[in-house]
Design an enzyme around this catalytic site. Sequence first.
Site, PDB file in Angstrom:
ATOM      1  CG  ASP A  80      18.903 -39.524  -3.607  1.00  0.00           C
ATOM      2  OD1 ASP A  80      19.233 -38.328  -3.590  1.00  0.00           O
ATOM      3  OD2 ASP A  80      18.993 -40.234  -4.623  1.00  0.00           O
ATOM      4  CB  SER A 138      24.527 -32.829  -5.564  1.00  0.00           C
ATOM      5  OG  SER A 138      24.440 -32.168  -6.778  1.00  0.00           O
ATOM      6  CB  ALA A 139      27.681 -30.494  -2.848  1.00  0.00           C
ATOM      7  CB  CYS A 140      22.974 -28.610  -0.223  1.00  0.00           C
ATOM      8  SG  CYS A 140      23.454 -27.398  -1.449  1.00  0.00           S
ATOM      9  N   GLY A 141      24.220 -31.353   1.792  1.00  0.00           N
ATOM     10  CA  GLY A 141      24.045 -32.051   3.064  1.00  0.00           C
ATOM     11  C   GLY A 141      22.722 -32.786   3.234  1.00  0.00           C
ATOM     12  CB  SER A 178      34.743 -42.665  -3.965  1.00  0.00           C
ATOM     13  OG  SER A 178      35.013 -41.803  -2.883  1.00  0.00           O
ATOM     14  NE  ARG A 179      28.031 -40.942  -5.403  1.00  0.00           N
ATOM     15  CZ  ARG A 179      26.912 -40.210  -5.394  1.00  0.00           C
ATOM     16  NH1 ARG A 179      25.903 -40.566  -4.639  1.00  0.00           N
ATOM     17  NH2 ARG A 179      26.826 -39.118  -6.116  1.00  0.00           N
ATOM     18  CE1 TYR A 229      29.109 -43.001  -9.628  1.00  0.00           C
ATOM     19  CE2 TYR A 229      27.254 -42.133 -10.882  1.00  0.00           C
ATOM     20  CZ  TYR A 229      27.985 -42.181  -9.716  1.00  0.00           C
ATOM     21  OH  TYR A 229      27.592 -41.444  -8.630  1.00  0.00           O
ATOM     22  NE  ARG A 255      23.271 -37.955 -10.796  1.00  0.00           N
ATOM     23  CZ  ARG A 255      23.135 -36.681 -11.125  1.00  0.00           C
ATOM     24  NH1 ARG A 255      22.764 -36.348 -12.363  1.00  0.00           N
ATOM     25  NH2 ARG A 255      23.381 -35.723 -10.268  1.00  0.00           N
ATOM     26  CE  LYS A 293      20.125 -39.451  -7.903  1.00  0.00           C
ATOM     27  NZ  LYS A 293      19.539 -38.636  -6.840  1.00  0.00           N
ATOM     28  CG  HIS A 311      16.798 -35.220  -5.878  1.00  0.00           C
ATOM     29  ND1 HIS A 311      17.767 -34.406  -6.410  1.00  0.00           N
ATOM     30  CD2 HIS A 311      17.472 -36.261  -5.307  1.00  0.00           C
ATOM     31  CE1 HIS A 311      18.963 -34.909  -6.170  1.00  0.00           C
ATOM     32  NE2 HIS A 311      18.812 -36.043  -5.504  1.00  0.00           N
TER      33      HIS A 311
HETATM   34  C1  OXD Z   1      22.742 -37.397  -6.887  1.00  0.00           C
HETATM   35  C2  OXD Z   1      22.843 -38.660  -6.165  1.00  0.00           C
HETATM   36  O1  OXD Z   1      23.556 -37.148  -7.773  1.00  0.00           O
HETATM   37  O2  OXD Z   1      22.016 -38.893  -5.266  1.00  0.00           O
HETATM   38  O3  OXD Z   1      21.829 -36.615  -6.585  1.00  0.00           O
HETATM   39  O4  OXD Z   1      23.722 -39.465  -6.484  1.00  0.00           O
HETATM   40 MN    MN Z   2      20.384 -37.511  -5.226  1.00  0.00          MN
END
Ligand code: OXD
Ligand code: MN
Length: 586
Positions: free
Chosen positions: A277, A248-251, A369-370, A197, A69, A206, A226
């Site tokens: 999400d 983000s990155a908190c599981g 990557s997703r 992306y 993003r 989003k 969110h």
């Molecule tokens: C984020 C996602 O960035 O869910 O929060 O991709």
């Molecule tokens: Mn998200």
Amino acid sequence: MTTNKHVLTWVSEMEAMVKPDKVVWIDGSEAQLEELRREAMSTGELEKLNEEKLPGCYLHRSVPNDVARVEGRTFICSRDKGDAGPTNNWMAPAEAYEKLGKLFDGAMKGRTMYVIPYIMGHKGSPFGKAGVELTDSIYVVVSMAIMTRVGQQAWDHLGGSNDFVRGLHGKKDLSEEDRYICHFPEDNTIWSINSGYGGNVLLGKKCFALRIASYQGKTEGWMAEHMLILGIENPKGETKYICAAFPSACGKTNLAMLIPPEIYQKQGYKVWCVGDDIAWLRIGEDGRLWAVNPEAGFFGVAPGTNDKSNPNALASTKKNSIFTNVVHNLDDNTVWWEGMDKTPPKHAVNWLGQPWDGTDGTKGAHPNSRFTAPAKNCPCVSPEFDNPKGVPISAIIFGGRRAKTAPLVYQSRDWKHGVFVGSAMASETTAAAAGAVGVVRRDPMAMLPFCGYHMGDYFGHWLEMGEKLGGKAPKIFNVNWFRLDDDGNFIWPGFGDNMRVLMWVLDRCEGKGGAVETAIGYVPTPGAIDITDLDITGEALADILSVDKGLWAADAASIREFYQGFGDRLPQEMWHQLEILEANVK
Ligand code: OXD
Ligand code: MN
């Protein structure tokens, strides 16, 4: 497909601007999607993976400058600059339409414009909202067909109404300088150009379900958050639901699909994933807060997903999924990423499309990557996933990554205090990200990049929702799985064992669960969190439940500074809550 004159007029206006060679209306049928996948395979946009090991799965690569993003290029184009607030980039609507209009002029010449009707939420549900996305990307069409409910059901839901979100996406030439993601909340409109992306171009996610929907929620009296949604079923078959918001990155995805520890499994507890999400929340006829996940799929980060960290997420990707920017394992035509297992494939292609065997020290998969996977694939998908009424929420959990300050869990004193806790949500930067380690980043309710209007007004909306919910409001908690010992090691085991904390949360919602009141709220008494079978001592647990007033005094000072940025649109109640904290930690 539709006779809705609002849709037809808008589609022809956009067509006149972007000038595609052809317009294709997406009906959501498997036959049409399959035809499009074949076309994308012929141009290399999609690569078919091993049909036995990964049936219905495809590999996709975005261009190297377009892998995440772009918050710096994302704008809220409200008529009044003040309405976008200090946390968003703003552009005047007239300027944005003109600037992007020039970029879009003829941008689809020689291409096909696809018209994707979709619903965020469920057909016929009060939560359900229609959107139409115009795009020149087959990747977007097939991904939207996973992430949302597309096709005729969306036209049926919309009927003759003008209440749909108008999304226009064009890849144009993927130029970074001219990449823009513009939201026009007052016009129900999103224009996205020069990106491919997912987070910038799957406009239901989003852009609509958070930025536009948060504005709609404020105007219409509901909330777009969110948040993950999960259910915990007890051995008697009763299920209680929790929403949780983490940066983000908190599981978040891991918690949403948690596997209960053996002590709970043996007793017959189960955990169900409703969403990983986004949650749309409304007050139901019974006066309680109800939630739906408006999405139909998961757009998850691949690296680090494995059969220990999140077996349910991994299982979700085993069929009918799209992988973006991962490693292509040429030996068996499957995919790989860092953290899947310890052995990179010998004959592979990295996310850049170059030969790669894991020996040169570079990462094979892009860190962002997703996988795009249907929620229906998830082994623990909730039986209520398709219930248009949603699920009643007992607790809301906020959280972040704090080395010392925040305890493992605490409960706010009431809704207003809970809104304060959410507004001050923060994470400390880790060594994994560029820049200084340990810098506190505030991310209120994990909505910093996603709130489509002034964040001061957003806190005001939260307070108003609490007034309406009164005694039926969910209880609000804060968790921190990331407390470190003096050697920098995590103290709490995390993952499935986080359920032990959720059990205390649910106990508290039922007026049970031991707690002591501290300067910051209610913290569990020793013994209130079950640590049976855990390699953690009672002392260590007491340590991560402790509240250090000195650290909190410093945190209160940093919240004061943060609040100043919101000017006079920050509700007085938020200052009041901050003053209570300041007095308590003196
Ligand atoms: C984020 C996602 O960035 O869910 O929060 O991709
Ligand atoms: Mn998200």
